[in-house]
Design a protein around this motif. Structure first.
Motif, PDB file in Angstrom:
ATOM      1  N   ALA A  93      60.130  30.824  45.039  1.00  0.00           N
ATOM      2  CA  ALA A  93      60.719  30.160  46.205  1.00  0.00           C
ATOM      3  C   ALA A  93      61.831  29.216  45.776  1.00  0.00           C
ATOM      4  N   GLU A  94      62.881  29.159  46.572  1.00  0.00           N
ATOM      5  CA  GLU A  94      64.046  28.350  46.229  1.00  0.00           C
ATOM      6  C   GLU A  94      63.761  26.852  46.355  1.00  0.00           C
ATOM      7  N   ILE A  95      64.579  26.065  45.677  1.00  0.00           N
ATOM      8  CA  ILE A  95      64.585  24.613  45.833  1.00  0.00           C
ATOM      9  C   ILE A  95      65.652  24.270  46.859  1.00  0.00           C
ATOM     10  N   VAL A  96      65.316  23.428  47.830  1.00  0.00           N
ATOM     11  CA  VAL A  96      66.255  23.024  48.873  1.00  0.00           C
ATOM     12  C   VAL A  96      66.661  21.577  48.630  1.00  0.00           C
ATOM     13  N   LEU A  97      67.943  21.331  48.536  1.00  0.00           N
ATOM     14  CA  LEU A  97      68.491  19.993  48.309  1.00  0.00           C
ATOM     15  C   LEU A  97      69.229  19.529  49.552  1.00  0.00           C
ATOM     16  N   GLY A  98      68.830  18.385  50.088  1.00  0.00           N
ATOM     17  CA  GLY A  98      69.589  17.761  51.164  1.00  0.00           C
ATOM     18  C   GLY A  98      70.663  16.886  50.561  1.00  0.00           C
ATOM     19  N   VAL A  99      71.927  17.182  50.847  1.00  0.00           N
ATOM     20  CA  VAL A  99      73.022  16.462  50.203  1.00  0.00           C
ATOM     21  C   VAL A  99      74.076  16.076  51.226  1.00  0.00           C
TER      22      VAL A  99
END
Length: 218
Positions: A84-90
């Motif tokens: 599963a991907e890593i999601v970054l809020g930027v």
């Protein structure tokens, strides 16, 4: 001093998920695991990461290291997303460097894709438009936001050329944009600029997130 991952739990209803996630992360990073009940140990100078439940973020004294808040889901569900991907809020205008570093490093350690999510909104002047926002104006603003995100991430993409990055720009509130992606993510990463407790965006995200959320201090 040996770096450790600290798993902290309260009561008995949610500790299995917290400890399972912390143990898996400790194994990935080759670190020791320390399990504590209720209060966090003093100092935490040797903690690489603190893992705790997401039910009561106000009850967490945010330390100087990243804190992973695990939602109340069955323990097996947390390990049922291989790859599963890593999601970054930027924020493309002011990226939280520590959070971006952590997200790229986590994606590298896991060998998975990093999705960088930048949420934007229309300029305040659009509220006065009598017939809404013209399509060509929306497209121009969105293209600008896409370019801002690409420019903001360029230093990290050059440094971590082995990490596959997907840039995701959406016209949504930040918490909603991230919670939507959490359904298929292994971890959501956000930054924290204040030493105080969680703000409204983080509270909303923790209410809706379907995977653990890492809060990384500046």
């Amino acid at each position: 001093m040996e770096r450790v991952i600290v798993a902290r739990f309260q009561g008995s209803t949610h500790h299995e998920s917290v400890v399972l996630w912390a143990r898996q992360e400790a194994t990935r990073r080759g670190l020791a695991l320390q399990v504590v009940h209720d209060a966090l140990p003093e100092g935490l100078d040797d903690a690489k990461l603190v893992v705790t439940g997401a039910r009561d973020p106000d009850g967490v004294i945010f330390p100087a290291c990243p804190v992973v808040l695990v939602p109340e889901v069955p323990a097996p569900q947390l390990s049922a997303r291989p790859g599963a991907e890593i999601v970054l809020g930027v924020d493309a205008r002011e990226p939280a460097q520590a959070a971006v570093d952590f997200a790229f490093d986590t994606a590298r350690v896991r060998g998975v894709r990093l999705r960088a999510v930048h949420a934007w909104r229309f300029p305040s002047c659009t509220a006065e438009l009598p017939f809404g926002v013209p399509q060509e104006d929306r497209a121009a603003w969105e293209n600008h936001e896409v370019q801002l995100l690409a420019d903001a991430l360029r230093p990290w993409r050059e440094k971590h050329s082995d990490v596959h990055v997907l840039e995701d720009v959406g016209l949504l509130p930040p918490a909603r944009a991230l919670s939507r992606r959490s359904a298929s993510a292994g971890l959501v990463v956000v930054g924290r600029s204040s030493q105080r407790g969680p703000g409204p965006t983080l509270r909303a995200l923790l209410t809706e997130a379907l995977c653990p959320v890492a809060v990384v201090p500046a």
